[in-house]
Design a protein around this motif. Structure first.
Motif, PDB file in Angstrom:
ATOM      1  N   LYS A   1     -10.681  22.690   1.839  1.00  0.00           N
ATOM      2  CA  LYS A   1      -9.940  23.232   2.881  1.00  0.00           C
ATOM      3  C   LYS A   1      -8.742  22.139   3.051  1.00  0.00           C
ATOM      4  N   PRO A   2      -7.734  22.483   2.942  1.00  0.00           N
ATOM      5  CA  PRO A   2      -6.534  21.570   3.504  1.00  0.00           C
ATOM      6  C   PRO A   2      -6.066  21.361   4.907  1.00  0.00           C
ATOM      7  N   ASP A   3      -5.660  20.475   5.557  1.00  0.00           N
ATOM      8  CA  ASP A   3      -5.064  20.240   7.034  1.00  0.00           C
ATOM      9  C   ASP A   3      -3.452  20.806   6.589  1.00  0.00           C
ATOM     10  N   ALA A   4      -2.889  20.271   5.483  1.00  0.00           N
ATOM     11  CA  ALA A   4      -1.276  20.554   5.334  1.00  0.00           C
ATOM     12  C   ALA A   4      -1.277  20.682   3.593  1.00  0.00           C
TER      13      ALA A   4
ATOM     14  N   VAL B   1       3.317  -1.314   4.132  1.00  0.00           N
ATOM     15  CA  VAL B   1       2.833   0.208   3.729  1.00  0.00           C
ATOM     16  C   VAL B   1       4.207   0.834   3.507  1.00  0.00           C
ATOM     17  N   ILE B   2       4.178   1.543   2.455  1.00  0.00           N
ATOM     18  CA  ILE B   2       5.313   2.545   2.001  1.00  0.00           C
ATOM     19  C   ILE B   2       4.764   3.896   2.035  1.00  0.00           C
ATOM     20  N   SER B   3       5.065   4.665   2.935  1.00  0.00           N
ATOM     21  CA  SER B   3       4.314   5.998   3.249  1.00  0.00           C
ATOM     22  C   SER B   3       5.379   6.928   2.851  1.00  0.00           C
TER      23      SER B   3
ATOM     24  N   PHE C   1       0.904  -1.073   0.012  1.00  0.00           N
ATOM     25  CA  PHE C   1       0.060  -0.116  -0.115  1.00  0.00           C
ATOM     26  C   PHE C   1       0.965   1.305  -0.034  1.00  0.00           C
ATOM     27  N   LEU C   2       0.894   1.992  -1.009  1.00  0.00           N
ATOM     28  CA  LEU C   2       1.726   3.346  -1.117  1.00  0.00           C
ATOM     29  C   LEU C   2       0.563   4.624  -0.391  1.00  0.00           C
ATOM     30  N   LEU C   3       0.986   4.823   0.822  1.00  0.00           N
ATOM     31  CA  LEU C   3       0.214   6.004   1.336  1.00  0.00           C
ATOM     32  C   LEU C   3       0.816   7.525   1.146  1.00  0.00           C
ATOM     33  N   CYS C   4       0.263   8.235   1.022  1.00  0.00           N
ATOM     34  CA  CYS C   4       0.675   9.783   0.736  1.00  0.00           C
ATOM     35  C   CYS C   4      -0.156  10.519   2.005  1.00  0.00           C
ATOM     36  N   ASN C   5       1.031  11.013   3.087  1.00  0.00           N
ATOM     37  CA  ASN C   5       0.546  11.577   4.121  1.00  0.00           C
ATOM     38  C   ASN C   5       1.381  12.703   4.550  1.00  0.00           C
ATOM     39  N   PRO C   6       1.147  14.100   4.733  1.00  0.00           N
ATOM     40  CA  PRO C   6      -0.130  14.410   4.256  1.00  0.00           C
ATOM     41  C   PRO C   6      -0.220  14.238   2.808  1.00  0.00           C
ATOM     42  N   HIS C   7      -1.495  14.348   2.412  1.00  0.00           N
ATOM     43  CA  HIS C   7      -2.089  13.932   1.077  1.00  0.00           C
ATOM     44  C   HIS C   7      -1.854  14.908   0.010  1.00  0.00           C
ATOM     45  N   ASN C   8      -1.265  14.649  -1.291  1.00  0.00           N
ATOM     46  CA  ASN C   8      -1.393  15.526  -2.477  1.00  0.00           C
ATOM     47  C   ASN C   8      -2.229  14.792  -3.364  1.00  0.00           C
ATOM     48  N   PRO C   9      -3.203  15.548  -3.952  1.00  0.00           N
ATOM     49  CA  PRO C   9      -3.555  16.890  -3.912  1.00  0.00           C
ATOM     50  C   PRO C   9      -4.562  17.529  -2.834  1.00  0.00           C
ATOM     51  N   VAL C  10      -4.885  16.365  -2.167  1.00  0.00           N
ATOM     52  CA  VAL C  10      -6.371  17.062  -1.347  1.00  0.00           C
ATOM     53  C   VAL C  10      -6.120  17.711   0.016  1.00  0.00           C
TER      54      VAL C  10
END
Length: 393
Positions: free
Chosen positions: A319-322, A197-199, A165-174
């Motif tokens: 609205k983004p968190d990051a 998990v590869i984060s 699982f490839l995680l994007c954290n914080p997430h690009n683009p949302v």
């Protein structure tokens, strides 16, 4: 404020992919470029001073990491996340996406499935396919105007061939900074199904006020032993041209398997002398710059939100968190992806990232980079409004 983010760069002395390449590609020097993920700001003073110190020594051979390198990284996570890393957990690469290759090849075989949330940077799909693995989209869903992970969809798509699982954290683009509860649920599903998990946590330092970045590996021992984290100073400190990143895992077996992959092209030796300097300065001495930067970015978001609410209320903003991205839904225009591209590039003379290239959930959306001077942002929004008015007529 110690830093002045309103001050424009002298672009006559620059040659960047974000601006100069795009203007040449479109043969339009009037094009405003808010697509590529880097900032229109100088690096923080401690970083510039660290680079100057390297130059002053006049020796640019293979660098060897000092203890201060590791102290800076460990110190940042201790200060901001109350998370205690150890030196022996830290390896390296030239950049995050090149490290994906070694990690994917180390932990999966050709024909295996790799899952990730969409919309997401197109390189996720490109890398997986180029390595002859099968990309599997787990589209994010919107609940109460906020993006969340669709865990039911995720579980329905897991097969015996699902390995990563490839995680994007914080997430690009949302722009979501995933909560500990969300990450814990994701970890439980992946551990249960033997999925590593590869984060990708490259936007780790770019968090809005009153929001938190949670490293995936920090949520539990179980998550730490089943994951590898990829970070870099590149996005968070505007150092995309430096080419140096960190690959971190508490699991010694996973880290060793990754290191063995580096021997295929001799990446285990040498690294970037400026990358070492950048890491020490960015992680160790740039908290003030980051704080003021994110105050400015949040001010840019509020400026854009107010403008769009008054001038183009049909367009929805999330609205983004990051991160420094503005994720905007232009589906109200009822344009095809090709038409929306023309609308921005030719009608508005504005270069943005088109959502359709980011996978399921991106059609009709654009990603606009807020890491620019407010004057440029306002001019960009005014151009969109003018093009919008012409379109309505």
């Amino acid at each position: 404020m110690q830093y002045n983010f309103d001050q424009k760069l002298d672009r006559s002395k620059l040659h960047t992919m974000k601006w100069e390449y795009e203007q040449d590609r479109k043969q339009n020097k009037n094009l405003l470029c808010l697509g590529t993920a880097e900032m229109d700001f100088p690096a923080a003073t401690p970083i510039i001073e660290a680079f100057q110190n390297v130059v002053d020594q006049g020796h640019f051979g293979y660098p060897y990491k000092r203890e201060s390198y590791y102290d800076a990284v460990i110190g940042w996570f201790r200060r901001h996340c109350n998370y205690e890393l150890r030196k022996e957990w830290i390896a390296n690469s030239v950049a995050i996406y090149p490290s994906f290759q070694g990690l994917i090849e180390a932990f999966s075989n050709e024909g295996d499935e790799v899952v990730f949330n969409t919309p997401v940077h197109f390189i996720f799909t490109d890398i997986v396919r180029s390595l002859k693995r099968v990309p599997v989209e787990n589209p994010l869903k919107i609940e109460n105007g906020r993006y969340v992970i669709d865990f039911e969809d995720l579980e329905s798509k897991i097969t015996e061939k699902t390995k990563l699982f490839l995680l994007c954290n914080p997430h690009n683009p949302v722009g979501r900074a995933w909560t500990p509860e969300e990450l814990q649920r994701l970890s439980h599903i992946c551990v249960k199904n033997h999925i590593i998990v590869i984060s990708d946590e490259v936007y780790f330092a770019l968090v809005y006020k009153d929001k938190c970045y949670t490293p995936f590996s920090s949520i539990s021992r179980e998550a730490a032993m089943n994951s590898v984290t990829c970070i870099s100073a590149s996005k968070s400190f505007n150092l995309t041209g430096i080419k140096h990143s960190l690959v971190i895992s508490e699991n010694p077996e996973l880290l060793q398997r990754y290191k063995e992959e580096l021997h295929k092209n001799n990446e285990f030796f040498g690294e970037s002398i400026f990358g070492h300097a950048a890491i020490e300065a960015a992680f160790g001495s740039c908290d003030v710059w980051t704080k003021e930067l994110m105050e400015y970015i949040e001010g840019n978001y509020c400026t854009a939100e107010a403008f769009m609410k008054e001038q183009m209320p049909e367009v929805k903003l999330y609205k983004p968190d990051a991160t420094y991205f503005l994720w905007m839904d232009f589906s109200c225009l009822k344009m095809s992806n090709e038409e929306l591209t023309v609308f921005f590039e030719e009608e508005a003379e504005l270069e943005v990232s088109q959502g359709y290239s980011l996978g399921t959930g991106g059609d009709g959306f654009i990603r606009l980079n807020l890491a620019t001077q407010r004057e440029i942002l306002l001019e960009s929004l005014a151009r969109v409004k003018q093009a919008y008015n012409r379109y309505q007529r």
